[in-house]
Design an enzyme around this catalytic site. Structure first.
Site, PDB file in Angstrom:
ATOM      1  N   TRP A 189      -3.271  -2.029  -1.527  1.00  0.00           N
ATOM      2  CA  TRP A 189      -2.906  -3.265  -2.243  1.00  0.00           C
ATOM      3  C   TRP A 189      -3.297  -4.346  -1.244  1.00  0.00           C
ATOM      4  O   TRP A 189      -2.582  -4.595  -0.275  1.00  0.00           O
ATOM      5  CB  TRP A 189      -1.408  -3.236  -2.542  1.00  0.00           C
ATOM      6  CG  TRP A 189      -0.800  -4.502  -3.036  1.00  0.00           C
ATOM      7  CD1 TRP A 189      -0.328  -5.533  -2.278  1.00  0.00           C
ATOM      8  CD2 TRP A 189      -0.559  -4.868  -4.391  1.00  0.00           C
ATOM      9  NE1 TRP A 189       0.190  -6.511  -3.091  1.00  0.00           N
ATOM     10  CE2 TRP A 189       0.059  -6.136  -4.394  1.00  0.00           C
ATOM     11  CE3 TRP A 189      -0.809  -4.267  -5.631  1.00  0.00           C
ATOM     12  CZ2 TRP A 189       0.427  -6.790  -5.562  1.00  0.00           C
ATOM     13  CZ3 TRP A 189      -0.428  -4.929  -6.781  1.00  0.00           C
ATOM     14  CH2 TRP A 189       0.180  -6.169  -6.744  1.00  0.00           C
ATOM     15  N   LYS A 208      15.883 -15.744 -17.482  1.00  0.00           N
ATOM     16  CA  LYS A 208      16.085 -14.331 -17.129  1.00  0.00           C
ATOM     17  C   LYS A 208      17.045 -13.687 -18.119  1.00  0.00           C
ATOM     18  O   LYS A 208      16.819 -12.582 -18.588  1.00  0.00           O
ATOM     19  CB  LYS A 208      16.629 -14.265 -15.700  1.00  0.00           C
ATOM     20  CG  LYS A 208      16.242 -13.112 -14.911  1.00  0.00           C
ATOM     21  CD  LYS A 208      14.875 -13.133 -14.233  1.00  0.00           C
ATOM     22  CE  LYS A 208      13.712 -13.473 -15.054  1.00  0.00           C
ATOM     23  NZ  LYS A 208      12.479 -13.719 -14.371  1.00  0.00           N
ATOM     24  N   ASN A 215       0.377   0.422   5.871  1.00  0.00           N
ATOM     25  CA  ASN A 215       1.012  -0.446   4.888  1.00  0.00           C
ATOM     26  C   ASN A 215       1.715  -1.537   5.673  1.00  0.00           C
ATOM     27  O   ASN A 215       2.455  -1.236   6.602  1.00  0.00           O
ATOM     28  CB  ASN A 215       2.028   0.370   4.066  1.00  0.00           C
ATOM     29  CG  ASN A 215       2.876  -0.518   3.178  1.00  0.00           C
ATOM     30  OD1 ASN A 215       2.433  -1.586   2.747  1.00  0.00           O
ATOM     31  ND2 ASN A 215       4.100  -0.090   2.910  1.00  0.00           N
ATOM     32  N   GLY A 216       1.485  -2.794   5.296  1.00  0.00           N
ATOM     33  CA  GLY A 216       2.158  -3.890   6.002  1.00  0.00           C
ATOM     34  C   GLY A 216       1.171  -4.980   6.373  1.00  0.00           C
ATOM     35  O   GLY A 216       0.044  -5.015   5.879  1.00  0.00           O
ATOM     36  N   GLU A 234      15.741 -21.050 -14.790  1.00  0.00           N
ATOM     37  CA  GLU A 234      15.338 -19.674 -14.531  1.00  0.00           C
ATOM     38  C   GLU A 234      16.466 -18.699 -14.869  1.00  0.00           C
ATOM     39  O   GLU A 234      16.229 -17.630 -15.431  1.00  0.00           O
ATOM     40  CB  GLU A 234      14.909 -19.528 -13.059  1.00  0.00           C
ATOM     41  CG  GLU A 234      14.568 -18.122 -12.633  1.00  0.00           C
ATOM     42  CD  GLU A 234      13.404 -17.486 -13.397  1.00  0.00           C
ATOM     43  OE1 GLU A 234      12.654 -18.201 -14.084  1.00  0.00           O
ATOM     44  OE2 GLU A 234      13.264 -16.252 -13.321  1.00  0.00           O
ATOM     45  N   GLU A 267      15.345 -13.291 -21.655  1.00  0.00           N
ATOM     46  CA  GLU A 267      14.220 -12.361 -21.810  1.00  0.00           C
ATOM     47  C   GLU A 267      14.626 -10.896 -21.686  1.00  0.00           C
ATOM     48  O   GLU A 267      13.995 -10.045 -22.293  1.00  0.00           O
ATOM     49  CB  GLU A 267      13.060 -12.698 -20.867  1.00  0.00           C
ATOM     50  CG  GLU A 267      13.342 -12.503 -19.412  1.00  0.00           C
ATOM     51  CD  GLU A 267      12.152 -12.880 -18.540  1.00  0.00           C
ATOM     52  OE1 GLU A 267      11.004 -12.783 -18.992  1.00  0.00           O
ATOM     53  OE2 GLU A 267      12.383 -13.273 -17.392  1.00  0.00           O
ATOM     54  N   CYS A 291       0.834  -1.199   0.000  1.00  0.00           N
ATOM     55  CA  CYS A 291       0.000   0.000   0.000  1.00  0.00           C
ATOM     56  C   CYS A 291       0.870   1.251   0.000  1.00  0.00           C
ATOM     57  O   CYS A 291       2.029   1.216   0.396  1.00  0.00           O
ATOM     58  CB  CYS A 291      -0.858   0.025   1.255  1.00  0.00           C
ATOM     59  SG  CYS A 291      -1.782  -1.483   1.482  1.00  0.00           S
ATOM     60  N   LYS A 317       3.604  -8.146 -18.797  1.00  0.00           N
ATOM     61  CA  LYS A 317       3.659  -8.548 -17.385  1.00  0.00           C
ATOM     62  C   LYS A 317       2.627  -9.632 -17.076  1.00  0.00           C
ATOM     63  O   LYS A 317       2.847 -10.500 -16.258  1.00  0.00           O
ATOM     64  CB  LYS A 317       3.423  -7.315 -16.498  1.00  0.00           C
ATOM     65  CG  LYS A 317       3.571  -7.582 -15.013  1.00  0.00           C
ATOM     66  CD  LYS A 317       5.026  -7.764 -14.619  1.00  0.00           C
ATOM     67  CE  LYS A 317       5.211  -8.246 -13.217  1.00  0.00           C
ATOM     68  NZ  LYS A 317       6.483  -8.957 -13.038  1.00  0.00           N
ATOM     69  N   ARG A 319       2.474   1.981  -7.967  1.00  0.00           N
ATOM     70  CA  ARG A 319       2.750   0.769  -7.190  1.00  0.00           C
ATOM     71  C   ARG A 319       1.664  -0.285  -7.380  1.00  0.00           C
ATOM     72  O   ARG A 319       1.803  -1.409  -6.916  1.00  0.00           O
ATOM     73  CB  ARG A 319       2.810   1.107  -5.693  1.00  0.00           C
ATOM     74  CG  ARG A 319       3.936   2.046  -5.327  1.00  0.00           C
ATOM     75  CD  ARG A 319       3.661   2.740  -4.012  1.00  0.00           C
ATOM     76  NE  ARG A 319       3.628   1.843  -2.875  1.00  0.00           N
ATOM     77  CZ  ARG A 319       4.548   1.787  -1.931  1.00  0.00           C
ATOM     78  NH1 ARG A 319       5.595   2.578  -1.993  1.00  0.00           N
ATOM     79  NH2 ARG A 319       4.443   0.971  -0.926  1.00  0.00           N
ATOM     80  N   HIS A 368      23.834 -35.957 -23.345  1.00  0.00           N
ATOM     81  CA  HIS A 368      22.904 -36.564 -24.300  1.00  0.00           C
ATOM     82  C   HIS A 368      22.546 -35.601 -25.428  1.00  0.00           C
ATOM     83  O   HIS A 368      21.463 -35.691 -25.995  1.00  0.00           O
ATOM     84  CB  HIS A 368      21.649 -37.055 -23.571  1.00  0.00           C
ATOM     85  CG  HIS A 368      21.964 -38.112 -22.574  1.00  0.00           C
ATOM     86  ND1 HIS A 368      22.043 -39.461 -22.893  1.00  0.00           N
ATOM     87  CD2 HIS A 368      22.305 -38.025 -21.260  1.00  0.00           C
ATOM     88  CE1 HIS A 368      22.386 -40.151 -21.826  1.00  0.00           C
ATOM     89  NE2 HIS A 368      22.560 -39.300 -20.806  1.00  0.00           N
TER      90      HIS A 368
HETATM   91  C1  F6R Z   1       9.487 -14.206 -16.633  1.00  0.00           C
HETATM   92  C2  F6R Z   1       8.082 -13.984 -16.348  1.00  0.00           C
HETATM   93  C3  F6R Z   1       7.092 -14.881 -16.993  1.00  0.00           C
HETATM   94  C4  F6R Z   1       5.974 -15.195 -16.002  1.00  0.00           C
HETATM   95  C5  F6R Z   1       4.848 -15.971 -16.686  1.00  0.00           C
HETATM   96  C6  F6R Z   1       3.763 -16.354 -15.724  1.00  0.00           C
HETATM   97  O1  F6R Z   1      10.293 -13.293 -15.938  1.00  0.00           O
HETATM   98  O2  F6R Z   1       7.741 -13.096 -15.629  1.00  0.00           O
HETATM   99  O3  F6R Z   1       7.665 -16.039 -17.467  1.00  0.00           O
HETATM  100  O4  F6R Z   1       6.512 -15.934 -14.949  1.00  0.00           O
HETATM  101  O5  F6R Z   1       4.312 -15.178 -17.705  1.00  0.00           O
HETATM  102  O6  F6R Z   1       3.243 -15.245 -15.095  1.00  0.00           O
HETATM  103  P1  F6R Z   1       2.428 -15.353 -13.756  1.00  0.00           P
HETATM  104  O7  F6R Z   1       3.356 -15.733 -12.683  1.00  0.00           O
HETATM  105  O8  F6R Z   1       1.823 -14.001 -13.571  1.00  0.00           O
HETATM  106  O9  F6R Z   1       1.389 -16.405 -13.985  1.00  0.00           O
END
Ligand code: F6R
Length: 613
Positions: free
Chosen positions: A79, A490, A105-106, A486, A493, A2, A608, A27, A509
């Site tokens: 939030w 990272k 907030n918290g 991962e 992407e 929040c 996102k 935020r 393999h």
């Molecule tokens: C990578 C990333 C994506 C999400 C994927 C699922 O950094 O952010 O691979 O992990 O799109 O998203 P959520 O977790 O929102 O279901």
């Protein structure tokens, strides 16, 4: 989480609160509200509260139509953590007498027991929030001195809070307090601000007091006095902030992604907050299943996409290892088109930070149709996944704005650690001694992540050297495998450099054919039962002239003069190691991408929240 703002000064409070809340919008929020003290004379003094259960703009329209006038006020963007985003749950919250107003907030860990106690004493609650216990607790302690009542109330509260508060009886007193959540006091000319985020106050003042843990700021027209909950006066840190709004939103960091990696210690602590006893007993408020019932589940299905699928793989490993229950992590987009064999004896765990990923939601619905018990592990309160599943485990990581998931993944990993511990406990698979060891390991994580982040320059230096390569292979075994996947995700992407992940066993393999001196390998070689196998794999790789960056446990010399670079990680439990290695690789990817001049917060072609198939 929040956003909070408080104002006391010579000017009208409402326009300032409105502007500040607008600046806190970035935020993410689900509702907003303000309280302004109106009336100069004691007789006509009252507090006007305006709330919106949706956008800040709706709140602003309401305020413009009916503008409260007064020089003291507080505001909030919510939030949600406890209670749905509704009008009654929106802040500010008040006591039974409508004199005390609070924004927060918290997370208040012991709110349920406090609420019970206050209700027994006759207090009436109107919301489902944890916050509402604060005004009632202050009311219960009020004997004519608002500040003393605040201190007495806060001594009872466990968890995390940043609070801005006032009482209708004290028109010249604005109180701020913090514990495990940030709060600053802005010093202007004849005016003062209390805020959760410097962004809120940046156009008004550059002089900011940073409150310490457990400190209370009493702001009056004469200045801000900071003290402890015991009333001892302290000298707060005064800083001069010369950020613009965009820098302030990023907490002074160059990018949201970097800020969010730096938020990890708090995110990790929040994922555990109020859920873990010293003896390793885990409880989830929104996934409150009796031990007997939970024990009846014979397998666990974990669904997710992208980074969340990697979290699912961590969960698969831990549930199998600790709880001894068959577990399988699946790509939700594949799962939805299969003809699955499970049914009512299956616990389906759906991992999604946004709670809105289309494939994951369909997977959740399919699991439900077949009678599985479903739980969503998500960062967004009342998101589709949280609403549609039988239960929810909230990450409480705070808003994540960078497109690439960072702190939500580590919070996912911690949450899965807790769920695995819960399943292990109900199935009698873990001794009290082992549980205590795991609690110690998990609780040490926030500080360990902090120490790792302190080594960012060292990581950046390595990343800059490796940024000249166009292809990367990441590999690991056991928990190191999802960490490797991962790490590769990272990197690709945000830097657009080709990277893939594999297991140590799989390497021979096929993937090993790719390797040569221009194809570096990132090897997860920290302590684990398969570490020696990893070391053998690294020897095989080095024999193909590929440069190796190995993550090793401090003091391990087995890759000296073998790997091109070794990066020492602390000696910790395997699960903690997976989390720390993940953070290291996030920083590595970030610095490669920055060196290559990429837009890390908004990588090309990515969104996102992926709400289409
Ligand atoms: C990578 C990333 C994506 C999400 C994927 C699922 O950094 O952010 O691979 O992990 O799109 O998203 P959520 O977790 O929102 O279901």
């Amino acid at each position: 989480m929040c956003g909070i703002i408080g104002y006391l000064g010579d000017r009208e409070a409402t326009p300032i609160l409105m502007e500040s809340l607008k600046r806190l919008e970035y935020r993410g929020y689900d509702s907003a509200g303000v309280a302004v003290l109106e009336g100069h004379q004691r007789a006509d003094r009252h507090t006007s509260v305006t709330k919106s259960e949706s956008k800040v703009d709706v709140l602003i329209e309401k305020l413009q139509a009916n503008m409260p006038t007064g020089k003291l006020g507080i505001g909030h963007t919510r939030w949600a953590t406890h209670g749905k985003p509704t009008y009654v749950n929106a802040h500010p919250h008040t006591d039974c007498t409508n004199r005390i107003y609070v924004v927060h907030n918290g997370i208040i860990e012991n709110f349920a027991e406090l609420k019970k106690e206050l209700e027994a004493a006759g207090h009436e609650f109107t919301s489902d929030t944890d916050t509402e216990v604060v005004p009632h607790l202050i009311e219960a302690n009020y004997k004519g001195d608002f500040l003393a009542a605040v201190r007495a109330a806060l001594k009872r509260i466990r968890g995390a809070y940043a609070l801005a508060m006032f009482s209708t009886d004290d028109p010249e007193l604005l109180v701020g307090a913090r514990l495990n959540a940030p709060l600053v006091v802005g010093l202007g000319e004849h005016e003062y601000y209390v805020a959760s985020d410097i962004t809120a106050i940046i156009p008004y003042t550059k002089r900011v007091l940073i409150l310490g843990e457990g400190e209370v700021a009493a702001v009056t027209p004469l200045g801000a006095e900071v003290s402890t909950l015991d009333g001892t006066t302290v000298k707060p840190k005064l800083v001069h902030v010369d950020w613009d709004v965009s820098q302030a939103q990023k907490g002074g960091f160059a990018h949201f992604m970097l800020k969010e990696i730096h938020d990890t210690p708090e995110a990790v602590a929040n994922a555990m907050r109020g859920r873990l006893t010293d003896d390793g007993i885990v409880s989830f408020r929104e996934f409150d299943v009796e031990d007997k019932k939970l024990k009846g589940y014979e397998e666990v299905l974990l669904l997710g996409m992208g980074t969340s699928r990697h979290a699912a793989m961590v969960g698969e490993f831990l549930i199998e290892d600790w709880a001894g229950i068959p577990a399988r992590a699946q790509d939700a987009s594949e799962f939805r088109y299969r003809r699955p064999t499970f049914g009512p004896k299956t616990l389906a765990v759906v991992l999604t930070q946004s709670g809105e990923t289309a494939d994951t939601l369909v997977g959740l619905h399919r699991a439900k149709e077949r009678g599985a018990l479903t739980v969503a592990v998500t960062n967004v309160f009342a998101s589709s996944a949280a609403r549609d599943a039988d239960g929810a485990i909230y990450l409480h990581a705070g808003p994540e704005i960078g497109v690439a998931s960072t702190k939500t993944l580590t919070a996912h990993m911690v949450s899965l650690g807790l769920l695995s511990l819960r399943l292990a406990t109900v199935n009698g698979r873990v001794s009290l001694e082992r549980r205590r060891e795991l609690v110690t390991a998990l609780r040490a994580l926030p500080d360990q992540v902090r120490e790792l982040i302190d080594r960012e320059k060292e990581i950046a230096k390595i990343a800059h050297r490796y940024s000249r390569y166009r292809n990367f292979m990441y590999f690991g075994r056991g928990l190191g495998y999802p960490v490797a996947l991962e790490g590769a995700l990272k990197l690709k992407e945000i830097s657009y450099v080709h990277a893939e992940g594999t297991t140590g066993g799989e390497l021979k393999h096929g993937p090993i054919a790719l390797l040569d001196k221009e194809f570096p390998v990132v090897a997860i070689c920290t302590a684990s039962p398969t570490k020696d196998k990893m070391v053998s794999n690294v020897h095989e790789i080095v024999a193909r002239n590929a440069p190796v960056l190995a993550l090793i446990t401090k003091g391990d010399r087995s890759l000296d003069d073998v790997a091109m670079d070794v990066f020492e990680m602390p000696a910790v439990e395997e699960v903690a190691s997976a989390i720390l290695n993940t953070v290291m690789l996030q920083l590595f990817a970030y610095h490669v991408a920055i060196k290559l001049g990429q837009d890390v917060d908004q990588p090309r072609n990515l969104a996102k929240s992926v709400t289409v198939e």
